[in-house]
Design an enzyme around this catalytic site. Structure first.
Site, PDB file in Angstrom:
ATOM      1  N   THR A 261       0.854  -1.187   0.000  1.00 12.80           N
ATOM      2  CA  THR A 261       0.000   0.000   0.000  1.00 12.80           C
ATOM      3  C   THR A 261       0.887   1.233   0.000  1.00 12.80           C
ATOM      4  O   THR A 261       1.897   1.290   0.700  1.00 12.80           O
ATOM      5  CB  THR A 261      -0.956   0.003   1.214  1.00 12.80           C
ATOM      6  OG1 THR A 261      -1.835  -1.099   1.085  1.00 12.80           O
ATOM      7  CG2 THR A 261      -1.798   1.266   1.275  1.00 12.80           C
ATOM      8  N   PHE A 263       1.108   5.292   0.629  1.00 14.37           N
ATOM      9  CA  PHE A 263       0.464   6.324   1.439  1.00 14.37           C
ATOM     10  C   PHE A 263       0.949   7.693   0.969  1.00 14.37           C
ATOM     11  O   PHE A 263       2.120   7.856   0.618  1.00 14.37           O
ATOM     12  CB  PHE A 263       0.838   6.170   2.919  1.00 14.37           C
ATOM     13  CG  PHE A 263       0.307   4.894   3.525  1.00 14.37           C
ATOM     14  CD1 PHE A 263      -0.878   4.897   4.257  1.00 14.37           C
ATOM     15  CD2 PHE A 263       0.971   3.693   3.368  1.00 14.37           C
ATOM     16  CE1 PHE A 263      -1.377   3.729   4.807  1.00 14.37           C
ATOM     17  CE2 PHE A 263       0.484   2.511   3.908  1.00 14.37           C
ATOM     18  CZ  PHE A 263      -0.690   2.534   4.630  1.00 14.37           C
TER      19      PHE A 263
END
Ligand SMILES: O=C(O)C(=O)C[C@]1(C(=O)O)C=C[C@@H](O)C=C1
Length: 366
Positions: A261, A263
């Site tokens: 992921t 960010f």
């Protein structure tokens, strides 16, 4: 009786103690220099956090690293060192999707180091709100996942927010099935963030086909709920499991082994000027074009003309009353200080119905 290697071990440990003392003395010298930089910045009225400088420090160390320390170890060590130095200059307040144990918290700590003031928030909306209101200096929000694509709420909020992206960081996301009991029997519902449920749907279909999927605000919130109810299982990090005293019933249940992921680190333009060029930068935009033949083609022409690479292209519906219009989220390689990037941006701006630069920032140093 002394073991055969005791003397050798003791000798090596004495040397390690000496090196640690020397390191501590050097780290304190570094901290004093950072304090001096801090005084100058205060006189100038400029900001303490310089993501492009931190990225350059880490890139420089990695390129000159003779080993045996692995290059992957450099970034976390120096992020912590710079975090401690930064904290001597000023406290850094960082908002993220809480509670304790979320991947967003892990991303915030990994990026800013542990010398920060934590501002855990109940939702991605709250992270934007708290940062825009000045109650946090920076906000950390998930923007993209390697299995599931863009994080819709973040992309939608970026469109209308006054905040902009000053840095990015990414994490390997490993999801674990956590529960009060250490087995898979009698699980009535799986509680997790919708992204985590989606990232584990293959495993869930195979192992828990009949359990309800119940979306909650964060995985750590799911872990908190599962700690109170034995009929629930959460999907969350090992940190969240430890935080809420849960068993790891099944580790690493995400469908993609290398689930990552990304960010975005957000701040207010009044708080922070856009970072200067670091040499390895990304410029993020959101644009829309009027619906006509060749519109999408025209969007990429300025990039081709000026030799600018596009590293991400993603569309979201513009919610314009069922008109099938779209916003396009585009990441370009480079910084607007580079003439080619600046020229491409100008041409794009000229022919987009909507054009917004979401930020220019150094690429992730991991
Ligand atoms: O170089 C600076 O501007 C500093 O404040 C020093 C330092 C560091 O510790 O190296 C600390 C904070 C900044 O974000 C960048 C670097």
């Amino acid at each position: 009786m002394a073991e055969p290697f005791d003397d050798a071990l003791a000798g090596l440990r004495t040397q390690i103690d000496e090196v640690d003392q020397a390191l501590l003395s050097l780290l304190n010298q570094r901290a004093q220099l950072a304090q001096k930089v801090g005084h100058i910045k205060k006189q100038q009225g400029s900001l303490v956090f310089r993501p492009e400088r931190e990225a350059k420090v880490i890139a420089g160390l990695k390129s000159g690293n003779p080993g045996p320390l692995q290059n992957d170890a450099i970034s976390p060590i120096w992020r912590e060192i710079m975090s401690a130095c930064r904290a001597l200059e000023t406290p850094t307040r960082v908002a993220y999707l809480g509670p304790a144990g979320t991947f967003s918290e892990q991303a915030a700590l990994g990026f800013f180091g542990s010398s920060l003031v934590k501002v855990p928030c109940a939702s991605i909306d709250e992270v934007f709100h708290v940062t825009a209101a000045g109650a946090a200096d920076f906000g950390v929000v998930p923007i993209e996942n390697s299995t599931e694509g863009g994080v819709a709420r973040t992309l939608d909020l970026l469109l209308s927010t006054p905040l902009f992206i000053v840095a990015e960081t990414s994490l390997n996301v490993r999801h674990n099935l956590l529960r009060v009991r250490n087995d898979l029997r009698d699980i009535e519902a799986i509680v997790a963030h919708p992204q985590a449920l989606a990232q584990c749907q293959g495993w869930l279909a195979q192992h828990l086909p009949h359990a309800e999927r119940r979306p909650v605000a964060s995985n750590a919130e799911g872990a908190r709920l599962a700690a109170q109810d034995p009929t629930l299982a959460a999907i969350a990090s090992l940190r969240a499991g430890t935080e809420w005293g849960l068993h790891v019933v099944s580790p690493a249940i995400q469908d993609e082994a290398h689930n990552r992921t990304r960010f975005a680190i957000l701040t207010h333009p009044e708080q922070h000027p856009s970072p200067r060029a670091s040499g390895r930068d990304c410029t993020s935009l959101v644009v829309s074009v009027r619906n006509r033949p060749g519109a999408l083609h025209d969007l990429v022409v300025p990039l081709k003309t000026h030799g600018v690479s596009m590293t991400r292209f993603e569309s979201r519906p513009a919610r314009s009353g069922g008109q099938w219009e779209y916003f396009f989220y585009i990441d370009l390689q480079g910084h607007p200080d580079e003439p080619s990037v600046s020229a491409a941006l100008q041409e794009l701006r000229d022919h987009c119905a909507f054009f917004k630069v979401l930020g220019t920032f150094p690429l992730d140093t991991h």
